[in-house]
Design a protein around this motif. Sequence first.
Motif, short mmCIF file in Angstrom:
data_model
loop_
_atom_site.label_atom_id
_atom_site.label_comp_id
_atom_site.label_asym_id
_atom_site.label_seq_id
_atom_site.Cartn_x
_atom_site.Cartn_y
_atom_site.Cartn_z
N ASN A 1 1.17 -0.31 7.54
CA ASN A 1 2.38 0.49 7.43
C ASN A 1 2.08 1.67 6.50
O ASN A 1 1.85 1.48 5.31
CB ASN A 1 3.53 -0.36 6.88
N CYS A 2 2.10 2.87 7.04
CA CYS A 2 1.78 4.08 6.26
C CYS A 2 2.80 4.35 5.16
O CYS A 2 2.48 5.04 4.19
CB CYS A 2 1.67 5.30 7.18
N ASP A 3 4.01 3.83 5.30
CA ASP A 3 5.04 4.06 4.29
C ASP A 3 4.92 3.10 3.10
O ASP A 3 5.39 3.41 2.01
CB ASP A 3 6.44 3.93 4.90
N THR A 4 4.32 1.92 3.32
CA THR A 4 4.32 0.90 2.27
C THR A 4 2.92 0.43 1.86
O THR A 4 2.81 -0.44 0.99
CB THR A 4 5.13 -0.33 2.72
N TYR A 5 1.87 0.98 2.45
CA TYR A 5 0.53 0.44 2.21
C TYR A 5 0.09 0.50 0.74
O TYR A 5 -0.73 -0.31 0.30
CB TYR A 5 -0.52 1.11 3.10
N LYS A 6 0.65 1.41 -0.03
CA LYS A 6 0.26 1.52 -1.44
C LYS A 6 0.84 0.39 -2.28
O LYS A 6 0.33 0.09 -3.36
CB LYS A 6 0.71 2.87 -2.01
N THR A 7 1.90 -0.25 -1.79
CA THR A 7 2.58 -1.28 -2.59
C THR A 7 2.69 -2.64 -1.93
O THR A 7 2.96 -3.63 -2.62
CB THR A 7 4.01 -0.81 -2.95
N ASP A 8 2.49 -2.75 -0.61
CA ASP A 8 2.75 -4.03 0.05
C ASP A 8 1.61 -5.04 -0.07
O ASP A 8 1.77 -6.21 0.29
CB ASP A 8 3.15 -3.84 1.52
N GLY A 9 0.43 -4.63 -0.56
CA GLY A 9 -0.67 -5.55 -0.78
C GLY A 9 -1.55 -5.84 0.42
O GLY A 9 -2.62 -6.44 0.28
N ILE A 10 -1.13 -5.45 1.61
CA ILE A 10 -1.89 -5.78 2.82
C ILE A 10 -3.24 -5.06 2.81
O ILE A 10 -4.29 -5.69 3.01
CB ILE A 10 -1.08 -5.43 4.08
N LEU A 11 -3.25 -3.77 2.57
CA LEU A 11 -4.50 -3.02 2.54
C LEU A 11 -5.36 -3.48 1.37
O LEU A 11 -6.59 -3.64 1.52
CB LEU A 11 -4.24 -1.51 2.45
N ASP A 12 -4.76 -3.74 0.21
CA ASP A 12 -5.52 -4.22 -0.94
C ASP A 12 -6.24 -5.53 -0.62
O ASP A 12 -7.40 -5.73 -1.02
CB ASP A 12 -4.61 -4.41 -2.15
N LYS A 13 -5.58 -6.41 0.10
CA LYS A 13 -6.19 -7.69 0.48
C LYS A 13 -7.40 -7.47 1.40
O LYS A 13 -8.46 -8.07 1.22
CB LYS A 13 -5.15 -8.58 1.17
#
Length: 183
Positions: free
Chosen positions: A45-57
């Motif tokens: 999700n381009c709107d939430t990737y900085k905070t939703d943890g999915i990309l970080d994981k």
Amino acid sequence: MVRAWYMCKADAGTDQRLPQQRDPPCPLSLPMLKRTTGVEYFQINCDTYKTDGILDKIKKERGYTYEDDITCSKECLQNYEEKLKSFYEEHLHTDEEIRLVLEGSGYFDVRDKEDNWIRIEVIAGDMIVIPSGIYHRFTLDTNNFIRAKRFFIGEPVWLPYNRPVDNMECRLNYLNKLKAGFA
């Protein structure tokens, strides 16, 4: 959501920025794309990737420690036409190629085991991982714009090795994985 299909050989001389799909179309599902090429796909999700943890994981699991942004457009890329031609030259890398599309769209083309081209259309929210050692290329579509994040393991070493380089270790490793089948 990413779409993938086999390209038409008759379109080889036409504008690379066009979809170039077979008639009738020969689409590939995401599981089939992974099984036949090893290319992986993630929806981000381009709107939430900085905070939703999915990309970080994903970054943690794969060991990505460095990232940057790239914008490809006539206005933002010096020597635009030359750069686009170099991206479209068939090549491989010794490391995975990871792209998260934040804006715009384009095409990654990869080869299957019979050396046929598969075109992968990417739009905002699509993240693909192209395995080390696979022959591939990239082009913009007719919108002529994409902004993406690139991820690397350690310091970025992003050298393209133009085909043919079939005896490189990364290529041989990829072919062994291809023969065994990607899970």
